[in-house]
Scaffold this motif. Structure first.
Motif, PDB file in Angstrom:
ATOM      1  N   PHE A 241      82.087  23.685  24.767  1.00  0.00           N
ATOM      2  CA  PHE A 241      80.783  24.315  24.976  1.00  0.00           C
ATOM      3  C   PHE A 241      80.021  24.186  23.663  1.00  0.00           C
ATOM      4  CE2 PHE A 241      78.374  28.569  25.125  1.00  0.00           C
ATOM      5  CZ  PHE A 241      77.253  27.966  25.682  1.00  0.00           C
ATOM      6  N   ASN A 242      78.991  23.332  23.648  1.00  0.00           N
ATOM      7  CA  ASN A 242      78.252  23.025  22.429  1.00  0.00           C
ATOM      8  C   ASN A 242      76.756  23.150  22.670  1.00  0.00           C
ATOM      9  OD1 ASN A 242      80.668  22.276  21.065  1.00  0.00           O
ATOM     10  ND2 ASN A 242      80.580  20.248  22.025  1.00  0.00           N
ATOM     11  N   GLY A 243      76.001  23.165  21.589  1.00  0.00           N
ATOM     12  CA  GLY A 243      74.549  23.202  21.679  1.00  0.00           C
ATOM     13  C   GLY A 243      73.920  22.383  20.576  1.00  0.00           C
ATOM     14  N   GLN A 244      72.707  21.903  20.837  1.00  0.00           N
ATOM     15  CA  GLN A 244      71.959  21.181  19.822  1.00  0.00           C
ATOM     16  C   GLN A 244      70.469  21.426  20.019  1.00  0.00           C
ATOM     17  OE1 GLN A 244      71.825  16.824  20.320  1.00  0.00           O
ATOM     18  NE2 GLN A 244      73.022  17.080  22.206  1.00  0.00           N
ATOM     19  N   ASP A 250      66.443  24.331  22.987  1.00  0.00           N
ATOM     20  CA  ASP A 250      67.882  24.276  22.725  1.00  0.00           C
ATOM     21  C   ASP A 250      68.580  23.649  23.927  1.00  0.00           C
ATOM     22  OD1 ASP A 250      67.534  25.494  20.301  1.00  0.00           O
ATOM     23  OD2 ASP A 250      68.203  27.480  20.958  1.00  0.00           O
ATOM     24  N   LEU A 251      69.360  22.597  23.693  1.00  0.00           N
ATOM     25  CA  LEU A 251      70.121  21.945  24.752  1.00  0.00           C
ATOM     26  C   LEU A 251      71.573  22.404  24.676  1.00  0.00           C
ATOM     27  CD1 LEU A 251      70.350  19.858  27.055  1.00  0.00           C
ATOM     28  CD2 LEU A 251      70.880  18.141  25.296  1.00  0.00           C
ATOM     29  N   LEU A 252      72.066  22.993  25.763  1.00  0.00           N
ATOM     30  CA  LEU A 252      73.450  23.452  25.846  1.00  0.00           C
ATOM     31  C   LEU A 252      74.235  22.498  26.738  1.00  0.00           C
ATOM     32  CD1 LEU A 252      72.785  27.262  26.414  1.00  0.00           C
ATOM     33  CD2 LEU A 252      72.999  26.031  24.246  1.00  0.00           C
ATOM     34  N   LEU A 304      64.769  32.790  15.599  1.00  0.00           N
ATOM     35  CA  LEU A 304      65.160  31.703  14.704  1.00  0.00           C
ATOM     36  C   LEU A 304      66.630  31.364  14.885  1.00  0.00           C
ATOM     37  CD1 LEU A 304      63.237  32.590  11.425  1.00  0.00           C
ATOM     38  CD2 LEU A 304      62.636  30.940  13.193  1.00  0.00           C
ATOM     39  N   THR A 305      67.454  32.388  15.182  1.00  0.00           N
ATOM     40  CA  THR A 305      68.848  32.163  15.559  1.00  0.00           C
ATOM     41  C   THR A 305      69.075  32.757  16.941  1.00  0.00           C
ATOM     42  OG1 THR A 305      69.647  32.194  13.274  1.00  0.00           O
ATOM     43  CG2 THR A 305      71.262  32.606  15.006  1.00  0.00           C
ATOM     44  N   THR A 306      69.503  31.926  17.887  1.00  0.00           N
ATOM     45  CA  THR A 306      69.787  32.382  19.244  1.00  0.00           C
ATOM     46  C   THR A 306      71.267  32.166  19.534  1.00  0.00           C
ATOM     47  OG1 THR A 306      67.553  31.787  19.974  1.00  0.00           O
ATOM     48  CG2 THR A 306      69.203  32.158  21.685  1.00  0.00           C
ATOM     49  N   TYR A 307      71.919  33.207  20.073  1.00  0.00           N
ATOM     50  CA  TYR A 307      73.335  33.139  20.428  1.00  0.00           C
ATOM     51  C   TYR A 307      73.453  32.871  21.930  1.00  0.00           C
ATOM     52  CZ  TYR A 307      73.929  35.391  15.893  1.00  0.00           C
ATOM     53  OH  TYR A 307      73.886  35.684  14.554  1.00  0.00           O
ATOM     54  N   TYR A 308      74.442  32.059  22.301  1.00  0.00           N
ATOM     55  CA  TYR A 308      74.633  31.702  23.704  1.00  0.00           C
ATOM     56  C   TYR A 308      76.095  31.893  24.113  1.00  0.00           C
ATOM     57  CZ  TYR A 308      70.140  29.241  23.258  1.00  0.00           C
ATOM     58  OH  TYR A 308      68.825  28.932  23.040  1.00  0.00           O
ATOM     59  N   ILE A 324      81.214  32.340  22.095  1.00  0.00           N
ATOM     60  CA  ILE A 324      79.800  32.462  21.733  1.00  0.00           C
ATOM     61  C   ILE A 324      79.452  31.381  20.712  1.00  0.00           C
ATOM     62  CG2 ILE A 324      78.066  33.933  20.638  1.00  0.00           C
ATOM     63  CD1 ILE A 324      79.635  36.343  21.679  1.00  0.00           C
ATOM     64  N   ILE A 325      78.352  30.672  20.950  1.00  0.00           N
ATOM     65  CA  ILE A 325      77.856  29.701  19.981  1.00  0.00           C
ATOM     66  C   ILE A 325      76.454  30.130  19.552  1.00  0.00           C
ATOM     67  CG2 ILE A 325      79.203  27.827  20.997  1.00  0.00           C
ATOM     68  CD1 ILE A 325      76.583  26.745  22.185  1.00  0.00           C
ATOM     69  N   SER A 326      75.945  29.568  18.467  1.00  0.00           N
ATOM     70  CA  SER A 326      74.601  29.910  18.003  1.00  0.00           C
ATOM     71  C   SER A 326      73.876  28.663  17.525  1.00  0.00           C
ATOM     72  CB  SER A 326      74.663  30.941  16.870  1.00  0.00           C
ATOM     73  OG  SER A 326      75.309  30.404  15.731  1.00  0.00           O
ATOM     74  N   LEU A 327      72.559  28.676  17.678  1.00  0.00           N
ATOM     75  CA  LEU A 327      71.692  27.612  17.181  1.00  0.00           C
ATOM     76  C   LEU A 327      70.610  28.254  16.329  1.00  0.00           C
ATOM     77  CD1 LEU A 327      71.275  25.314  20.323  1.00  0.00           C
ATOM     78  CD2 LEU A 327      72.668  24.889  18.299  1.00  0.00           C
ATOM     79  N   SER A 328      70.421  27.721  15.122  1.00  0.00           N
ATOM     80  CA  SER A 328      69.459  28.298  14.178  1.00  0.00           C
ATOM     81  C   SER A 328      68.398  27.280  13.823  1.00  0.00           C
ATOM     82  CB  SER A 328      70.169  28.767  12.902  1.00  0.00           C
ATOM     83  OG  SER A 328      71.121  29.766  13.192  1.00  0.00           O
ATOM     84  N   ARG A 329      67.222  27.807  13.533  1.00  0.00           N
ATOM     85  CA  ARG A 329      66.119  26.989  13.067  1.00  0.00           C
ATOM     86  C   ARG A 329      65.702  27.443  11.681  1.00  0.00           C
ATOM     87  NH1 ARG A 329      65.892  26.302  18.287  1.00  0.00           N
ATOM     88  NH2 ARG A 329      64.975  24.380  19.082  1.00  0.00           N
TER      89      ARG A 329
END
Length: 418
Positions: A241-244, A250-252, A304-308, A324-329
């Motif tokens: 389970f990844n994100g970019q 945000d693409l999960l 700016l940081t979203t957890y998924y 849980i993963i997170s993507l930050s800007r």
């Protein structure tokens, strides 16, 4: 038209299980998850549900916003839930972290309707103290429930209809006593009065025990909240389970090795990694022995940081969560300047923005968090200046906080010296 519209927004509880009278004793309206629905809003308008904290340190702050009325894994505490209905773009006041007062101020002079609080009061969210599989015993920890001298201690198992299922001195209850899955409460009663012990009968209402205990018990402790579940294994093997980041979205992506009775995946997002809400759903493959790949594009990251995380649900409604993963800007280059500072009469706030259009709010509070001034503004690209009069400000130190849809600004101290 707007006044009629506001008047008739009404909440409807989806899960009637929680209307049980036993909750008046447990003082719990929901356990971790909240599910509500509202009716009476204007068709074609945007409708959102808003979770507002009533807890010390964050009173009046918006904790979560969604369009489903589902708030998952909410931290135990006191909250208000509202429904809002508006036309056009989401206003700057309606953002996580903002004060709810800013929303009601905005609504008073715009085409924006706000419901009364759900249940017309603050609701209480309780933690589940213990999760038990249906075939196992319930065992509560008796430490801290010391029996007073000359008194005996009895543990009472109560179901969601406020009915006594069992009573004993050990705090251990078997599947034959609780019978089915569900939410149960356990109380500890210290008493030496037969008028009280005579109410410990199976099938009796816990109301009778509490009434008898009013003046005849050394203590009535609890409840400990127990969740009994079927604990059916969910045979879905998640490979990754990844994100970019893709531009402003945000693409999960995730993949399964095999699936059995897999109905769907709920995609949940959070701004703090604790309180999650559903933002989408992807259909599962049912039964599969081959690798399956899935994607979900979130075009509106929460911060700016979203957890998924993923919530995988089978055909029987059983579910489990992914990691849980997170993507930050990277935070945009921004600047706030207050002048003069210290100020005696008027002062100006200059906000530098890199965006062509950004809804924002300016809040001025004292050092204890009490709001002194509030203003909704629209930022354009470049320098934005806003002037404030200090006539309502006593001489003191204040915090200037700017909230916007696209940028996080650090608070700045303002000194008023008259």
């Amino acid at each position: 038209m707007l006044m009629l519209f506001i008047r008739y927004i009404r909440f409807v509880l989806i899960n009637l299980f929680w209307l049980s009278a036993s909750l008046s004793f447990a003082q719990c309206d929901f356990y971790a998850n909240i599910t509500v629905s509202a009716s009476g809003f204007n068709a074609g308008f945007n409708q959102q549900y808003v979770l507002v904290s009533n807890n010390t340190g964050s009173i009046g702050r918006i904790q979560s916003i969604n369009t489903t009325g589902e708030f998952i894994a909410v931290t135990a505490g006191s909250y208000f839930v509202y429904c809002v209905n508006y036309q056009g773009a989401q206003p700057a006041a309606l953002n996580v972290g903002n004060l709810w007062d800013g929303v009601t101020t905005y609504a008073s002079s715009n085409c924006f309707a706000v419901s009364a609080a759900y249940l017309n009061r603050a609701i209480t969210i309780c933690n589940i103290d213990q999760n038990v599989c249906l075939t196992n015993n319930i065992q509560v920890n008796t430490s801290g429930h010391t029996t007073s001298a000359g008194f005996s201690q009895t543990f009472i198992l109560v179901n969601n209809t406020n009915t006594v299922l069992a009573a004993n001195t050990t705090g251990s209850f078997t599947p034959t006593q609780y019978v089915s899955s569900g939410i149960f409460s356990i109380y500890a009663v210290n008493t030496n009065n037969t008028n009280v012990t005579n109410t410990f009968l199976v099938g009796n209402s816990f109301n009778n025990i509490r009434s008898a205990c009013t003046s005849n018990c050394a203590s009535l402790l609890g409840p400990r909240i127990i969740s009994v579940n079927a604990c059916t294994p969910l045979p879905v093997e998640l490979v990754y389970f990844n994100g970019q980041k893709q531009g402003s979205s945000d693409l999960l992506e995730w993949s399964t090795q095999s699936e059995v009775n897999n109905d769907y995946f709920d995609i949940e997002a959070s701004t703090n990694g604790l309180n999650f809400s559903r933002i989408g759903r992807v259909k599962g493959s049912g039964n599969s022995s081959q690798i399956k790949k899935y994607q979900f594009l979130n075009q509106n990251p929460l911060a700016l940081t979203t957890y998924y995380r993923l919530r995988q649900v089978d055909y029987q409604g059983n579910y489990k969560y992914s990691k849980i993963i997170s993507l930050s800007r990277k935070q945009e280059k921004t600047d706030i300047l207050i002048y003069p500072n210290p100020a005696q009469h008027d002062f100006s706030i200059n906000i530098l923005s890199e965006f062509e259009f950004d809804n924002a709010s300016i809040e001025i509070t004292d050092l204890l968090g009490k709001r002194i001034d509030f203003r909704l503004v629209t930022l354009k690209q470049g320098s934005n200046q806003f002037t404030f009069n200090t006539s309502v400000y006593p001489s003191a130190t204040y915090l200037v906080k700017v909230y916007s849809q696209k940028t996080i600004y650090a608070p700045i101290k303002l000194v008023i010296a008259k």
